[in-house]
Design an enzyme around this catalytic site. Structure first.
Site, PDB file in Angstrom:
ATOM      1  N   ASP A  35    -134.724 136.480  -2.837  1.00  0.00           N
ATOM      2  CA  ASP A  35    -133.545 136.851  -3.870  1.00  0.00           C
ATOM      3  C   ASP A  35    -133.772 137.231  -5.404  1.00  0.00           C
ATOM      4  O   ASP A  35    -132.385 138.501  -5.577  1.00  0.00           O
ATOM      5  CB  ASP A  35    -132.590 135.439  -4.156  1.00  0.00           C
ATOM      6  CG  ASP A  35    -132.174 134.785  -3.002  1.00  0.00           C
ATOM      7  OD1 ASP A  35    -132.158 135.459  -2.014  1.00  0.00           O
ATOM      8  OD2 ASP A  35    -131.847 133.532  -3.034  1.00  0.00           O
ATOM      9  N   SER A  84    -101.110 133.968  21.023  1.00  0.00           N
ATOM     10  CA  SER A  84    -102.329 132.607  21.039  1.00  0.00           C
ATOM     11  C   SER A  84    -102.802 132.825  22.888  1.00  0.00           C
ATOM     12  O   SER A  84    -102.412 133.848  23.398  1.00  0.00           O
ATOM     13  CB  SER A  84    -101.081 130.954  20.777  1.00  0.00           C
ATOM     14  OG  SER A  84    -100.437 131.231  21.258  1.00  0.00           O
ATOM     15  N   LYS A 117    -115.149 129.532  21.206  1.00  0.00           N
ATOM     16  CA  LYS A 117    -113.676 129.377  20.525  1.00  0.00           C
ATOM     17  C   LYS A 117    -114.139 129.427  19.487  1.00  0.00           C
ATOM     18  O   LYS A 117    -114.161 127.740  19.401  1.00  0.00           O
ATOM     19  CB  LYS A 117    -112.516 128.899  21.672  1.00  0.00           C
ATOM     20  CG  LYS A 117    -111.518 129.107  20.572  1.00  0.00           C
ATOM     21  CD  LYS A 117    -110.033 128.141  21.522  1.00  0.00           C
ATOM     22  CE  LYS A 117    -108.606 129.023  21.105  1.00  0.00           C
ATOM     23  NZ  LYS A 117    -108.239 128.183  19.905  1.00  0.00           N
ATOM     24  N   GLU A 175    -112.016 135.602  12.770  1.00  0.00           N
ATOM     25  CA  GLU A 175    -111.803 134.201  12.809  1.00  0.00           C
ATOM     26  C   GLU A 175    -112.406 133.990  11.490  1.00  0.00           C
ATOM     27  O   GLU A 175    -113.673 133.834  11.392  1.00  0.00           O
ATOM     28  CB  GLU A 175    -112.446 133.102  13.797  1.00  0.00           C
ATOM     29  CG  GLU A 175    -111.447 131.812  13.580  1.00  0.00           C
ATOM     30  CD  GLU A 175    -110.405 131.332  14.290  1.00  0.00           C
ATOM     31  OE1 GLU A 175    -109.454 132.083  15.225  1.00  0.00           O
ATOM     32  OE2 GLU A 175    -109.607 130.640  14.154  1.00  0.00           O
ATOM     33  N   LYS A 293    -112.703 136.053  28.596  1.00  0.00           N
ATOM     34  CA  LYS A 293    -112.123 137.396  28.620  1.00  0.00           C
ATOM     35  C   LYS A 293    -112.016 137.943  29.947  1.00  0.00           C
ATOM     36  O   LYS A 293    -113.385 138.720  30.339  1.00  0.00           O
ATOM     37  CB  LYS A 293    -112.161 137.989  26.727  1.00  0.00           C
ATOM     38  CG  LYS A 293    -111.521 137.160  26.118  1.00  0.00           C
ATOM     39  CD  LYS A 293    -111.800 137.481  24.815  1.00  0.00           C
ATOM     40  CE  LYS A 293    -111.258 136.845  23.923  1.00  0.00           C
ATOM     41  NZ  LYS A 293    -112.199 137.347  22.273  1.00  0.00           N
ATOM     42  N   LYS A 317    -110.845 124.267  26.661  1.00  0.00           N
ATOM     43  CA  LYS A 317    -110.986 122.865  25.931  1.00  0.00           C
ATOM     44  C   LYS A 317    -112.241 122.407  25.747  1.00  0.00           C
ATOM     45  O   LYS A 317    -112.088 121.802  27.238  1.00  0.00           O
ATOM     46  CB  LYS A 317    -110.021 122.552  25.196  1.00  0.00           C
ATOM     47  CG  LYS A 317    -108.748 124.158  24.749  1.00  0.00           C
ATOM     48  CD  LYS A 317    -108.859 124.361  23.957  1.00  0.00           C
ATOM     49  CE  LYS A 317    -108.277 123.641  22.619  1.00  0.00           C
ATOM     50  NZ  LYS A 317    -107.111 124.245  21.943  1.00  0.00           N
ATOM     51  N   CYS A 414    -124.620  87.102   3.088  1.00  0.00           N
ATOM     52  CA  CYS A 414    -125.648  86.368   2.497  1.00  0.00           C
ATOM     53  C   CYS A 414    -124.885  85.047   1.272  1.00  0.00           C
ATOM     54  O   CYS A 414    -125.129  84.440   1.017  1.00  0.00           O
ATOM     55  CB  CYS A 414    -126.994  86.641   1.729  1.00  0.00           C
ATOM     56  SG  CYS A 414    -126.997  87.307   0.506  1.00  0.00           S
TER      57      CYS A 414
HETATM   58  S1  IVH Z   1    -108.993 135.959  21.514  1.00  0.00           S
HETATM   59  C1  IVH Z   1    -104.862 137.194  22.405  1.00  0.00           C
HETATM   60  N1  IVH Z   1    -111.447 134.951  20.861  1.00  0.00           N
HETATM   61  O1  IVH Z   1    -107.980 130.761  18.936  1.00  0.00           O
HETATM   62  C2  IVH Z   1    -105.349 136.346  21.656  1.00  0.00           C
HETATM   63  N2  IVH Z   1    -109.380 133.896  19.835  1.00  0.00           N
HETATM   64  O2  IVH Z   1    -105.239 130.806  21.021  1.00  0.00           O
HETATM   65  C3  IVH Z   1    -106.360 136.678  21.720  1.00  0.00           C
HETATM   66  N3  IVH Z   1    -109.545 132.275  18.407  1.00  0.00           N
HETATM   67  O3  IVH Z   1    -106.194 131.969  16.671  1.00  0.00           O
HETATM   68  C4  IVH Z   1    -107.494 135.491  20.583  1.00  0.00           C
HETATM   69  N4  IVH Z   1    -111.913 132.155  19.020  1.00  0.00           N
HETATM   70  O4  IVH Z   1    -107.851 133.321  16.232  1.00  0.00           O
HETATM   71  C5  IVH Z   1    -109.944 134.872  20.897  1.00  0.00           C
HETATM   72  N5  IVH Z   1    -113.707 134.444  20.666  1.00  0.00           N
HETATM   73  C6  IVH Z   1    -112.010 133.883  20.249  1.00  0.00           C
HETATM   74  C7  IVH Z   1    -111.734 132.837  19.967  1.00  0.00           C
HETATM   75  C8  IVH Z   1    -109.884 133.015  19.352  1.00  0.00           C
HETATM   76  C9  IVH Z   1    -111.478 131.676  18.065  1.00  0.00           C
HETATM   77  C10 IVH Z   1    -108.463 131.650  17.856  1.00  0.00           C
HETATM   78  C11 IVH Z   1    -107.728 132.702  17.522  1.00  0.00           C
HETATM   79  C12 IVH Z   1    -106.123 132.218  17.382  1.00  0.00           C
HETATM   80  C13 IVH Z   1    -106.140 130.629  18.461  1.00  0.00           C
HETATM   81  C14 IVH Z   1    -105.973 131.435  19.944  1.00  0.00           C
END
Ligand code: IVH
Length: 684
Positions: A35, A84, A117, A175, A293, A317, A414
């Site tokens: 550092d 989302s 996620k 994120e 994906k 989830k 006690c």
């Molecule tokens: S892909 C079209 N990848 O989850 C949406 N989202 O419901 C593509 N999130 O608030 C999102 N980790 O910020 C994707 N590895 C990840 C993720 C992620 C967290 C969050 C995202 C969003 C929510 C989607």
């Protein structure tokens, strides 16, 4: 002013070097320089920028923290909406998703990019010609808040892309999160400042990012993980696969989940879910699922979107770590050190994969800060193996008959007096040796090497002795016989005889050892020695009032109160009496006055591995010279002695400006004064 070319060059090189080290530190978690060297580079840059202000550019590492607070965040419209994901909770949901994708694309097996996620805050970052131009929260998906100034302070967000020929426009999505360790540290700090704690890392991240003053955000340890792009202009980011996109972002110095993986077919998706699930607790960040994906970007385009979610991706989830339930009551548990912990009795609730009926409330102050009342609906959190805790009250759902909690004045186990010392968050039962909940711990301490030194009385034996009611307090040890001991599980006659011999031998002890063995709170070995030296006899010590105790060097009000409290409990006096009757004895007034030295009356903290002395040898030498050894660094510490692999204590010492010694300096300090002493003796 014309800036000399070599200065321009030097500034550019410094920035590149600093960026490189920040990247190693904040993104890769693999710092390669100390550092101090990093700080020096930074100071050099600041100095040159101060001398040549024309050289300052927004993407300079010196420009991360803005100096003015905003009154509100501006609204920004996203170039492409931030959508989302649909959720899958069961394997069947994943099977159905995969089936839909296969049918839509007419392919037998799909290649997926799988990744964690993140449980944080969705953010979009805009880069123009490779420079960070601004960033926004997701908001409602179409418009978000402009949090550019705050995002700049997050070191894991590059202010410049690494690409030598970057796209004219690149929108990076990901994120903002707070790592678990940083969340724990932040909450500990909030508690210490008597401020409200955050319920979970996501709230902490959101609360920190949505600060109007970027200087506050800069104080909070936030980080950013990239998981995709919102769009790019120009050909340099023409790629075929999502997995390539993530690699591209990693090459641009973004943090990308190291757990990302390319998998084939639904069986591998489910295995990925299992694998990450098994690692979930050990990951440095919180996740609430994994995301699958379709890997080919062209296929993603073909699949498109339904409503507000893509058809090409799904979030799988994990069981939620938080749930809402009723707080039925608050009970008080007594821990092994006498600490009283309020425990919530809950209406059973399924959280973090198990049914939870109890959760910790930490202490009285936490209950007040969170304004928790019996009868409230509360949010319970259970993350992994961590003890479930009540993190918050559900606002606006308080029944009219909700009751406030009051800490009992007597120990629920006690019946002895409960004491809460000034400046401490924890209330404790003062009964010590007598309280059943504290018996095992007290017994182990009593028998430990530096106390009565009874070999063979370890955890297993102590558990058995207390559980069978054979030993209720340490004096019962001296009433044992071989027959009783050998009757215990896994205790051969021979080892029983050995333990008996050790118990017998321990009867002859020293006054300081005996005082230390009693396990009085805040009385460690050094204080026990001070007390023995000062009072000379046990009767004098037991008769001492707070004022007498305050006359002992280094005994302050906290220690004095706990000693007086201990001896005022009739149970403790009875145990002491019984020990003497059983034959425990020592020579009173036997403690020799420690030689005066540099170390005399000083408090030392040892940390790390010293080259020659063991920790115990070093402590013994310090004590022989009249010094004291303490376990933690505070303002009352005089010296911190550091060896190899010393950690936070060294930092703490530096923070508090406490002199740091290595082994050589310690020995010098101890011996130097002894020489002086010898001299003084010769020529008074
Ligand atoms: S892909 C079209 N990848 O989850 C949406 N989202 O419901 C593509 N999130 O608030 C999102 N980790 O910020 C994707 N590895 C990840 C993720 C992620 C967290 C969050 C995202 C969003 C929510 C989607």
């Amino acid at each position: 002013m014309q800036v000399p070319a070599d200065i321009v060059q030097r500034v550019r090189a410094l920035r590149e070097e600093i960026d490189q080290h920040s990247y190693r530190y904040y993104v890769l978690d693999q710092p390669s320089i100390p550092d101090s060297e990093y700080d020096q580079l930074f100071r050099d840059l600041l100095e040159l920028e101060a001398r040549y202000p024309d050289l300052v550019v927004p993407e300079s590492p010196s420009q991360r923290v803005g100096a003015t607070a905003a009154s509100e965040f501006a609204q920004v419209t996203h170039r492409a909406p931030m959508l989302s994901l649909n959720n899958a909770f069961e394997d069947d949901d994943v099977l159905a998703f995969d089936r839909r994708v296969r049918e839509a694309l007419g392919v037998a097996e799909i290649e997926y990019a799988a990744e964690p996620k993140f449980d944080g805050l969705a953010i979009s970052l805009t880069y123009e010609d490779g420079r960070f131009a601004g960033g926004a929260t997701r908001g409602d998906g179409y418009t978000g808040e402009d949090v550019t100034a705050n995002l700049r302070s997050i070191r894991a967000i590059p202010l410049r892309l690494a690409d030598a020929s970057p796209p004219r426009l690149l929108e990076v999505r990901g994120e903002v999160i707070m790592l678990k360790r940083d969340f724990e540290a932040l909450n500990a700090q909030q508690r210490a400042r008597n401020e409200k704690t955050f319920a979970n890392p996501r709230n902490a991240a959101a609360g920190s990012l949505r600060q109007l003053d970027p200087r506050v955000t800069a104080q909070r340890a936030l980080t950013f993980f990239a998981y995709g792009i919102g769009g790019a202009e120009e050909a340099s980011v023409v790629l075929d696969l999502h997995s390539q996109l993530l690699d591209y972002l990693a090459a641009q110095r973004f943090r990308v989940a190291p757990e990302r993986r390319v998998v084939h077919g639904v069986a591998e998706l489910l295995r990925y879910y299992q694998d990450i699930g098994a690692q979930r607790e050990r990951l440095p960040y919180e996740i609430d699922g994994v995301v699958y994906k379709v890997n080919h970007l062209r296929d993603q385009e073909r699949l498109g979107f339904v409503a507000r979610a893509p058809r090409f991706a799904i979030a799988h989830k994990y069981p939620a770590q938080e749930a809402v339930t009723d707080l039925l009551g608050i009970e008080v548990q007594v821990g092994r050190t006498g600490a009283l912990t309020p425990v919530a009795r809950l209406k059973p609730v399924f959280v973090g994969g198990v049914t939870v009926t109890n959760a910790t409330l930490h202490n009285e102050d936490e209950i007040r800060r969170k304004d928790i009342r019996i009868g409230d609906q509360v949010i319970v959190r259970r993350a992994g193996d961590v003890i479930p805790e009540v993190v918050a009250v559900v606002a606006n759902r308080r029944p009219p008959n909700a009751r406030e909690f009051v800490m009992p004045e007597r120990c629920p186990v006690c019946g002895s007096v409960v004491q809460r010392l000034a400046g401490e968050a924890v209330a404790r039962c003062t009964a010590g040796l007598y309280c059943a909940a504290q018996r095992k711990q007290a017994l182990l301490h009593f028998a430990s090497r530096r106390a009565m030194d009874i070999e063979g009385v370890g955890e297993k034996l102590a558990d058995q002795l207390v559980d069978h009611g054979v030993v209720r307090d340490p004096s019962d040890l001296y009433r044992l016989d071989v027959k009783r001991l050998a009757g215990l599980e896994r205790m051969a006659e021979r080892s029983a005889a050995n333990v008996m011999a050790a118990i017998e031998a321990s009867k002859h002890t020293t006054f300081p050892r005996f005082v230390y063995a009693l396990g009085i709170r805040n009385v460690g070995e050094a204080t026990a020695k001070d007390l023995a030296r000062h009072f000379g006899t046990l009767d004098a010590l037991m008769a001492a009032g707070i004022t007498d105790l305050l006359g002992v060097p280094d005994v302050g009000p906290v220690v004095a109160t706990s000693i007086a409290g201990f001896f005022s409990e009739p149970h403790n006096r009875a145990v002491v009496q019984a020990l003497r009757e059983q034959g425990v004895h020592w020579e009173e007034r036997e403690v020799p006055q420690a030689p005066r030295s540099m170390a005399s009356g000083r408090t030392f903290v040892l940390t790390g591995v010293l080259p020659n002395l063991s920790r115990e040898e070093a402590a013994a030498r310090i004590e022989a010279a009249g010094g004291k050894v303490s376990g933690s660094v505070s303002r009352r510490t005089d010296y911190v002695v550091v060896g190899k692999d010393s950690g936070s204590k060294r930092e703490k010492a530096r923070e508090l400006d406490i002199p740091i010694l290595d082994e050589g300096a310690l020995i010098a300090l101890l011996t130097e004064r002894q020489r002086n002493d010898a001299q003084t003796e010769k020529n008074p």
